[in-house]
Design a protein around this motif. Sequence first.
Motif, PDB file in Angstrom:
ATOM      1  N   ASN A   1       1.022  -1.075  -0.158  1.00 55.99           N
ATOM      2  CA  ASN A   1       0.206  -0.131   0.012  1.00 55.99           C
ATOM      3  C   ASN A   1       0.545   1.393   0.204  1.00 55.99           C
ATOM      4  O   ASN A   1       0.904   2.278   1.051  1.00 55.99           O
ATOM      5  CB  ASN A   1      -1.220  -0.134   1.291  1.00 55.99           C
ATOM      6  N   CYS A   2       2.092   0.903  -1.019  1.00 54.58           N
ATOM      7  CA  CYS A   2       2.850   2.522  -0.722  1.00 54.58           C
ATOM      8  C   CYS A   2       2.428   3.771  -1.256  1.00 54.58           C
ATOM      9  O   CYS A   2       1.754   3.598  -1.684  1.00 54.58           O
ATOM     10  CB  CYS A   2       4.169   1.643  -1.933  1.00 54.58           C
ATOM     11  N   LEU A   3       2.659   4.578  -1.271  1.00 58.25           N
ATOM     12  CA  LEU A   3       2.373   5.631  -1.671  1.00 58.25           C
ATOM     13  C   LEU A   3       2.167   6.225  -3.401  1.00 58.25           C
ATOM     14  O   LEU A   3       3.146   5.490  -4.074  1.00 58.25           O
ATOM     15  CB  LEU A   3       3.115   6.899  -2.025  1.00 58.25           C
ATOM     16  N   LYS A   4       0.785   5.710  -3.960  1.00 57.91           N
ATOM     17  CA  LYS A   4       0.813   6.005  -4.948  1.00 57.91           C
ATOM     18  C   LYS A   4       0.873   7.026  -5.748  1.00 57.91           C
ATOM     19  O   LYS A   4       0.436   7.164  -7.136  1.00 57.91           O
ATOM     20  CB  LYS A   4      -1.392   5.990  -5.163  1.00 57.91           C
ATOM     21  N   LYS A   5       0.946   8.491  -4.453  1.00 54.57           N
ATOM     22  CA  LYS A   5       1.287   9.803  -5.777  1.00 54.57           C
ATOM     23  C   LYS A   5       2.363  10.156  -4.808  1.00 54.57           C
ATOM     24  O   LYS A   5       2.362  10.675  -4.006  1.00 54.57           O
ATOM     25  CB  LYS A   5      -0.078  10.330  -5.988  1.00 54.57           C
ATOM     26  N   LYS A   6       2.721  11.868  -5.480  1.00 57.93           N
ATOM     27  CA  LYS A   6       3.627  12.555  -5.319  1.00 57.93           C
ATOM     28  C   LYS A   6       3.259  12.951  -3.947  1.00 57.93           C
ATOM     29  O   LYS A   6       1.978  13.797  -3.862  1.00 57.93           O
ATOM     30  CB  LYS A   6       3.929  13.657  -5.941  1.00 57.93           C
ATOM     31  N   THR A   7       4.102  12.764  -2.848  1.00 58.88           N
ATOM     32  CA  THR A   7       3.699  12.972  -1.684  1.00 58.88           C
ATOM     33  C   THR A   7       4.694  13.910  -1.075  1.00 58.88           C
ATOM     34  O   THR A   7       6.056  13.223  -1.152  1.00 58.88           O
ATOM     35  CB  THR A   7       3.444  12.052  -0.703  1.00 58.88           C
ATOM     36  N   LYS A   8       4.371  14.666   0.041  1.00 62.34           N
ATOM     37  CA  LYS A   8       5.419  15.193   1.397  1.00 62.34           C
ATOM     38  C   LYS A   8       5.586  14.483   2.429  1.00 62.34           C
ATOM     39  O   LYS A   8       4.215  13.920   2.845  1.00 62.34           O
ATOM     40  CB  LYS A   8       4.668  16.688   1.776  1.00 62.34           C
ATOM     41  N   LEU A   9       6.405  13.431   2.787  1.00 65.44           N
ATOM     42  CA  LEU A   9       6.350  12.036   3.681  1.00 65.44           C
ATOM     43  C   LEU A   9       6.871  13.243   4.652  1.00 65.44           C
ATOM     44  O   LEU A   9       8.026  12.961   4.554  1.00 65.44           O
ATOM     45  CB  LEU A   9       6.901  11.299   3.474  1.00 65.44           C
ATOM     46  N   LEU A  10       6.686  12.982   5.831  1.00 70.24           N
ATOM     47  CA  LEU A  10       7.248  13.095   7.642  1.00 70.24           C
ATOM     48  C   LEU A  10       7.413  11.325   8.215  1.00 70.24           C
ATOM     49  O   LEU A  10       6.412  10.451   8.213  1.00 70.24           O
ATOM     50  CB  LEU A  10       6.709  13.579   8.838  1.00 70.24           C
ATOM     51  N   ILE A  11       8.777  10.777   8.549  1.00 72.59           N
ATOM     52  CA  ILE A  11       9.171  10.209   9.317  1.00 72.59           C
ATOM     53  C   ILE A  11       9.586  10.344  10.451  1.00 72.59           C
ATOM     54  O   ILE A  11      10.704  10.949  10.435  1.00 72.59           O
ATOM     55  CB  ILE A  11      10.244   9.200   8.773  1.00 72.59           C
ATOM     56  N   LYS A  12       8.839  10.083  11.028  1.00 70.46           N
ATOM     57  CA  LYS A  12       9.614  10.532  12.905  1.00 70.46           C
ATOM     58  C   LYS A  12       9.253   9.683  13.505  1.00 70.46           C
ATOM     59  O   LYS A  12       8.104   8.989  14.168  1.00 70.46           O
ATOM     60  CB  LYS A  12       8.871  11.615  13.390  1.00 70.46           C
ATOM     61  N   GLY A  13      10.261   9.287  14.183  1.00 70.77           N
ATOM     62  CA  GLY A  13      10.469   7.967  15.576  1.00 70.77           C
ATOM     63  C   GLY A  13      11.471   8.322  16.596  1.00 70.77           C
ATOM     64  O   GLY A  13      12.067   8.716  15.832  1.00 70.77           O
ATOM     65  N   SER A  14      11.807   7.085  17.103  1.00 69.44           N
ATOM     66  CA  SER A  14      13.165   7.522  18.411  1.00 69.44           C
ATOM     67  C   SER A  14      14.027   6.508  16.997  1.00 69.44           C
ATOM     68  O   SER A  14      13.577   5.631  16.925  1.00 69.44           O
ATOM     69  CB  SER A  14      12.931   6.388  19.887  1.00 69.44           C
ATOM     70  N   ARG A  15      15.483   5.886  17.877  1.00 70.19           N
ATOM     71  CA  ARG A  15      16.198   5.237  17.660  1.00 70.19           C
ATOM     72  C   ARG A  15      15.866   4.377  17.327  1.00 70.19           C
ATOM     73  O   ARG A  15      16.704   4.090  16.633  1.00 70.19           O
ATOM     74  CB  ARG A  15      17.569   6.276  17.760  1.00 70.19           C
ATOM     75  N   GLY A  16      15.685   4.062  18.633  1.00 63.74           N
ATOM     76  CA  GLY A  16      15.427   2.387  18.325  1.00 63.74           C
ATOM     77  C   GLY A  16      14.466   2.182  17.879  1.00 63.74           C
ATOM     78  O   GLY A  16      14.653   0.297  16.948  1.00 63.74           O
ATOM     79  N   MET A  17      13.355   2.972  16.752  1.00 64.23           N
ATOM     80  CA  MET A  17      12.613   2.506  16.172  1.00 64.23           C
ATOM     81  C   MET A  17      13.123   2.097  14.098  1.00 64.23           C
ATOM     82  O   MET A  17      12.440   1.320  14.261  1.00 64.23           O
ATOM     83  CB  MET A  17      11.491   3.153  15.887  1.00 64.23           C
ATOM     84  N   ALA A  18      14.580   2.438  14.072  1.00 66.64           N
ATOM     85  CA  ALA A  18      15.091   2.647  12.480  1.00 66.64           C
ATOM     86  C   ALA A  18      13.954   2.946  11.791  1.00 66.64           C
ATOM     87  O   ALA A  18      14.403   2.128  10.706  1.00 66.64           O
ATOM     88  CB  ALA A  18      15.354   1.801  13.107  1.00 66.64           C
ATOM     89  N   LEU A  19      13.730   3.835  11.841  1.00 64.92           N
ATOM     90  CA  LEU A  19      11.790   3.918  10.976  1.00 64.92           C
ATOM     91  C   LEU A  19      12.741   4.665   9.095  1.00 64.92           C
ATOM     92  O   LEU A  19      11.878   4.567   8.458  1.00 64.92           O
ATOM     93  CB  LEU A  19      11.246   5.531  11.229  1.00 64.92           C
ATOM     94  N   GLU A  20      13.986   4.644   9.768  1.00 56.84           N
ATOM     95  CA  GLU A  20      14.660   5.285   7.736  1.00 56.84           C
ATOM     96  C   GLU A  20      14.697   4.016   6.810  1.00 56.84           C
ATOM     97  O   GLU A  20      14.594   4.075   5.762  1.00 56.84           O
ATOM     98  CB  GLU A  20      15.982   5.831   7.922  1.00 56.84           C
ATOM     99  N   ARG A  21      14.021   2.671   7.113  1.00 57.81           N
ATOM    100  CA  ARG A  21      14.036   2.122   7.135  1.00 57.81           C
ATOM    101  C   ARG A  21      13.419   1.234   5.598  1.00 57.81           C
ATOM    102  O   ARG A  21      13.626   0.873   4.951  1.00 57.81           O
ATOM    103  CB  ARG A  21      13.821   0.117   7.879  1.00 57.81           C
ATOM    104  N   ILE A  22      12.382   2.176   5.822  1.00 55.53           N
ATOM    105  CA  ILE A  22      10.907   2.425   5.013  1.00 55.53           C
ATOM    106  C   ILE A  22      10.778   2.742   3.556  1.00 55.53           C
ATOM    107  O   ILE A  22      10.620   3.311   3.298  1.00 55.53           O
ATOM    108  CB  ILE A  22       9.648   3.551   5.654  1.00 55.53           C
ATOM    109  N   LEU A  23      12.614   3.992   4.027  1.00 54.89           N
ATOM    110  CA  LEU A  23      13.164   4.308   2.482  1.00 54.89           C
ATOM    111  C   LEU A  23      13.518   3.439   1.933  1.00 54.89           C
ATOM    112  O   LEU A  23      13.045   3.613  -0.039  1.00 54.89           O
ATOM    113  CB  LEU A  23      14.361   5.166   2.705  1.00 54.89           C
ATOM    114  N   GLU A  24      13.940   1.737   1.701  1.00 57.36           N
ATOM    115  CA  GLU A  24      14.557   0.913   1.108  1.00 57.36           C
ATOM    116  C   GLU A  24      12.556   0.652   0.612  1.00 57.36           C
ATOM    117  O   GLU A  24      13.227   0.623  -0.941  1.00 57.36           O
ATOM    118  CB  GLU A  24      14.708  -0.387   2.055  1.00 57.36           C
ATOM    119  N   ILE A  25      12.009   0.678   1.674  1.00 62.28           N
ATOM    120  CA  ILE A  25      10.011   0.805   0.567  1.00 62.28           C
ATOM    121  C   ILE A  25      10.117   1.302  -1.011  1.00 62.28           C
ATOM    122  O   ILE A  25       9.486   1.002  -1.821  1.00 62.28           O
ATOM    123  CB  ILE A  25       9.233   0.272   1.423  1.00 62.28           C
ATOM    124  N   LEU A  26      10.254   2.982  -0.682  1.00 60.06           N
ATOM    125  CA  LEU A  26      10.242   3.898  -1.312  1.00 60.06           C
ATOM    126  C   LEU A  26      10.244   3.699  -2.525  1.00 60.06           C
ATOM    127  O   LEU A  26      10.411   3.779  -3.552  1.00 60.06           O
ATOM    128  CB  LEU A  26      10.136   4.725  -0.483  1.00 60.06           C
TER     129      LEU A  26
END
Length: 425
Positions: free
Chosen positions: A400-425
């Motif tokens: 269910n990835c972003l289907k159209k051009k989006t302004k996206l905020l990724i925010k979380g504590s270090r232990g969540m390592a949410l930057e991993r989501i960039l690989e999916i994008l």
Amino acid sequence: MDINELYQRFLRYPNISTDTRNILPNCIFFALKGANFNGNKFASDALQKGAKFAVIDEKKYATSDQYILVDDVLKTLQKLANHHRNKSKARVIALTGSNGKTTTKELLHVVLSKKYKTVATKGNLNNHIGVPLTLLSIEATTEIAVVEMGANHQKEIEFLCKIAQPDYGYITNFGKAHLEGFGGEEGVIKGKSELYEFLISNNKSVFLNADDPVQTNKLATYINKYGFSFSQQQYYRIELLAASPFVHLKVEETIIKSNLIGTYNFTNCAAAVLIGKYLNVSLTKIKDAIENYTPTNNRSQLLEQNGHHIILDAYNANPTSMRAALENMKDQEGENKVVILGDMFELGVSAAIEHQHIADLTEEFNFSDAYLVGENFSKTKTSLKKFESYELFANYFKNNCLKKKTKLLIKGSRGMALERILEIL
């Protein structure tokens, strides 16, 4: 071995290592201990890799004159750092606060380097080990050391000040960070204010955000203070011009266009300007330094990927910084705005209510879409999409990835390592 004799060896071999994976030729290795490791066991490995000496505190490992036996390796490292600091002619600026420490430290480093030989804390090595290592990086030619101090419990900043003996200090803010260790918001204010108390007791210079009532109240009767303000005439005037997305500020008649996003970075820039001016760096050089600084390490980075504009702020998170990031996102231009938020750590008994507050705020802002990720967020009462773990979220997001051009905020504590989501994008 007493500290004076160890110091003479340090002057001959001034590189320090605490990790056998990063041994420099002729360094001194300090065999620190942790909950799950004993550095004494790796001392011989450090020597084999090129260390000149290994400082240890277990006699059975001392098999040659390259081993320096002490009572406690960590305390020895701290004593050596304090001894070196007191021998040095460098001026020390200490920074602490709930949010913005590392960004302010990096801005100060680039600003002050325009005029002085400056060293600064590397990364966020700002604890009882990192601060000594920063002090031990001071060279004979160093003029200023910018030392970041982190803390998650009372008396920690006081202890770090005793080691670093700062000449100046600045507290970025008092936010809802490390509530568990400090014992609530009042505990945060008390703990961070230990920097003020040290500076005041030694009649040292204090820098402040004069628009923060907590800071102005704490320093109401102290004379040796220098502040910046958006509106108050008695302080150095610095004006926020824009943050859409980059922070632009006006100082005197000079406009500075930073590469930092969000109004919350205004005070970080303003502090660097104030302290630079106080230490006689020209406004022209301050402007050049700030305008050429680009954030890294997942801290308010603005990225573009497959047509999406991404604000990556996944290095750390607490209720104060999370709210600021969401408010900034709300004010951004554009219609298709999406947020991915990860759990905030170290909140203790406040975790449930603080995560609920952020969930409520996110829902109130009515973004195009919002995802809450983590054990704490999954327990909130909200209509937003929520996931107990990153893995569950990632599996959903792949399909269910972003289907159209989006302004996206990724925010979380270090232990969540949410930057991993960039690989999916």
